[in-house]
Write a protein that holds these residues in place. Structure first.
Motif, PDB file in Angstrom:
ATOM      1  N   SER A 155     -20.302 -21.271 -27.004  1.00 21.37           N
ATOM      2  CA  SER A 155     -18.822 -21.157 -26.606  1.00 21.37           C
ATOM      3  C   SER A 155     -18.384 -22.642 -26.576  1.00 21.37           C
ATOM      4  O   SER A 155     -18.938 -23.454 -25.409  1.00 21.37           O
ATOM      5  N   LEU A 156     -17.770 -23.428 -27.184  1.00 21.89           N
ATOM      6  CA  LEU A 156     -17.328 -24.731 -27.352  1.00 21.89           C
ATOM      7  C   LEU A 156     -16.394 -24.922 -26.009  1.00 21.89           C
ATOM      8  O   LEU A 156     -16.422 -25.907 -25.434  1.00 21.89           O
ATOM      9  N   LYS A 157     -15.582 -23.875 -25.692  1.00 18.51           N
ATOM     10  CA  LYS A 157     -14.568 -24.399 -24.756  1.00 18.51           C
ATOM     11  C   LYS A 157     -15.199 -24.298 -23.290  1.00 18.51           C
ATOM     12  O   LYS A 157     -14.780 -24.744 -22.408  1.00 18.51           O
ATOM     13  N   ASP A 158     -16.436 -23.739 -23.209  1.00 24.55           N
ATOM     14  CA  ASP A 158     -17.264 -23.852 -22.141  1.00 24.55           C
ATOM     15  C   ASP A 158     -18.541 -24.918 -22.161  1.00 24.55           C
ATOM     16  O   ASP A 158     -19.416 -24.777 -21.172  1.00 24.55           O
ATOM     17  N   LYS A 172     -12.948 -33.433 -30.926  1.00 23.50           N
ATOM     18  CA  LYS A 172     -12.845 -32.664 -32.332  1.00 23.50           C
ATOM     19  C   LYS A 172     -13.526 -31.217 -32.327  1.00 23.50           C
ATOM     20  O   LYS A 172     -12.878 -30.545 -32.864  1.00 23.50           O
ATOM     21  N   ALA A 173     -14.484 -31.419 -31.860  1.00 21.26           N
ATOM     22  CA  ALA A 173     -15.181 -30.029 -31.410  1.00 21.26           C
ATOM     23  C   ALA A 173     -14.689 -28.976 -30.429  1.00 21.26           C
ATOM     24  O   ALA A 173     -14.920 -27.697 -30.509  1.00 21.26           O
ATOM     25  N   GLY A 174     -13.984 -29.623 -29.677  1.00 23.82           N
ATOM     26  CA  GLY A 174     -13.026 -28.595 -28.731  1.00 23.82           C
ATOM     27  C   GLY A 174     -13.945 -28.454 -27.473  1.00 23.82           C
ATOM     28  O   GLY A 174     -13.738 -27.353 -26.621  1.00 23.82           O
ATOM     29  N   VAL A 175     -14.691 -29.504 -27.089  1.00 25.27           N
ATOM     30  CA  VAL A 175     -15.543 -29.301 -25.737  1.00 25.27           C
ATOM     31  C   VAL A 175     -14.761 -30.236 -24.911  1.00 25.27           C
ATOM     32  O   VAL A 175     -14.443 -31.036 -25.037  1.00 25.27           O
ATOM     33  N   HIS A 176     -15.335 -30.095 -23.489  1.00 25.79           N
ATOM     34  CA  HIS A 176     -14.965 -31.013 -22.606  1.00 25.79           C
ATOM     35  C   HIS A 176     -15.973 -32.481 -22.847  1.00 25.79           C
ATOM     36  O   HIS A 176     -16.905 -32.330 -23.165  1.00 25.79           O
ATOM     37  N   MET A 183     -21.901 -15.501 -25.258  1.00 25.18           N
ATOM     38  CA  MET A 183     -21.954 -16.740 -25.821  1.00 25.18           C
ATOM     39  C   MET A 183     -22.574 -17.565 -24.714  1.00 25.18           C
ATOM     40  O   MET A 183     -22.418 -17.552 -23.430  1.00 25.18           O
ATOM     41  N   ASN A 184     -23.317 -18.563 -25.360  1.00 25.69           N
ATOM     42  CA  ASN A 184     -23.813 -19.730 -24.462  1.00 25.69           C
ATOM     43  C   ASN A 184     -23.120 -20.936 -24.154  1.00 25.69           C
ATOM     44  O   ASN A 184     -21.967 -21.003 -25.074  1.00 25.69           O
ATOM     45  N   LYS A 185     -23.439 -21.428 -23.187  1.00 27.45           N
ATOM     46  CA  LYS A 185     -22.867 -22.698 -22.795  1.00 27.45           C
ATOM     47  C   LYS A 185     -23.692 -23.786 -23.200  1.00 27.45           C
ATOM     48  O   LYS A 185     -25.022 -23.587 -23.061  1.00 27.45           O
ATOM     49  N   ALA A 186     -23.208 -25.027 -23.507  1.00 29.39           N
ATOM     50  CA  ALA A 186     -24.080 -26.185 -23.952  1.00 29.39           C
ATOM     51  C   ALA A 186     -23.625 -27.316 -23.212  1.00 29.39           C
ATOM     52  O   ALA A 186     -22.466 -27.602 -23.012  1.00 29.39           O
ATOM     53  N   VAL A 187     -24.601 -28.392 -23.079  1.00 28.81           N
ATOM     54  CA  VAL A 187     -24.519 -29.823 -22.858  1.00 28.81           C
ATOM     55  C   VAL A 187     -24.968 -30.643 -24.073  1.00 28.81           C
ATOM     56  O   VAL A 187     -26.222 -30.392 -24.417  1.00 28.81           O
ATOM     57  N   GLY A 235     -28.368 -22.530 -16.944  1.00 26.83           N
ATOM     58  CA  GLY A 235     -28.111 -21.666 -18.017  1.00 26.83           C
ATOM     59  C   GLY A 235     -27.534 -22.383 -19.341  1.00 26.83           C
ATOM     60  O   GLY A 235     -27.163 -21.720 -20.222  1.00 26.83           O
ATOM     61  N   PHE A 236     -27.454 -23.607 -19.169  1.00 23.83           N
ATOM     62  CA  PHE A 236     -27.001 -24.531 -20.359  1.00 23.83           C
ATOM     63  C   PHE A 236     -28.199 -24.435 -21.395  1.00 23.83           C
ATOM     64  O   PHE A 236     -29.187 -24.891 -20.885  1.00 23.83           O
ATOM     65  N   LYS A 237     -27.618 -24.627 -22.609  1.00 24.32           N
ATOM     66  CA  LYS A 237     -28.407 -25.140 -23.929  1.00 24.32           C
ATOM     67  C   LYS A 237     -28.106 -26.677 -23.719  1.00 24.32           C
ATOM     68  O   LYS A 237     -27.090 -27.070 -23.361  1.00 24.32           O
TER      69      LYS A 237
END
Length: 179
Positions: free
Chosen positions: A121-124, A140-144, A1-5, A47-49
């Motif tokens: 990965s929304l949690k990341d 609501k999306a579950g991200v930081h 899974m990818n992590k994103a900003v 490594g962030f999208k």
């Protein structure tokens, strides 16, 4: 899974409501905030999208056409690319502010749709915004969540507050949930 900003646009990436520009309805009204291209490149390098999620009610209200918004976003991407950074995708809600659609922040559809499309990965991941609807969408999306502005204006209670995207970048990159 990818992590994103996930980044709001106006007030996080570019100037808005100031002496130089009120709203960005044309490419010549797009002025990036200091350090934004470098912050986005740093996210890419670790490594962030990187996604932009922006409400663009001016389209629904008739202040701008989608063709012109496309030109604004093309200029935005070109400015980021000058330092070697990449915005993976820009999502926008063209509906009027009171349209009740699911894509307009504070709803989370733009974030969750991008997460599904890019296996994020929304949690990341993290949402960065300068207004309450941005922070609520992130929650609501579950991200930081990161609020850009002053602590006293953080009424939506984001996880952290920074004065700019560039100031927030080290926290986003180094925070333990990113590892």
């Amino acid at each position: 899974m990818n992590k994103a900003v996930f980044l709001d646009r106006d007030g996080v990436i570019n100037e808005v409501l100031n002496h130089r520009v009120k709203f960005v309805n044309h490419p010549n009204q797009l002025f990036l905030l200091e350090g934004v291209p470098e912050a986005i490149k740093a996210f890419n390098d670790t490594g962030f999208k990187v996604f932009v999620v922006t409400n663009q009610g001016g389209i629904g209200l008739g202040f701008m056409k989608e063709v012109m918004l496309g030109k604004v976003h093309k200029k935005l991407q070109a400015e980021i690319e000058k330092v070697g950074g990449v915005i993976d995708e820009i999502a926008y809600c063209p509906h009027k502010p009171e349209a009740g659609c699911l894509c307009r922040k504070p709803e989370a559809k733009m974030i969750t749709d991008l997460a599904k499309k890019y296996q994020v990965s929304l949690k990341d991941s993290v949402m960065v915004g300068d207004r309450e609807p941005d922070i609520y969408a992130g929650k609501k999306a579950g991200v930081h969540t990161v609020f850009i502005g002053k602590k006293k204006d953080n009424r939506a209670k984001a996880d952290v507050v920074f004065p700019s995207l560039l100031a927030a970048a080290p926290w986003i990159i180094e925070e333990s949930w990113n590892k």
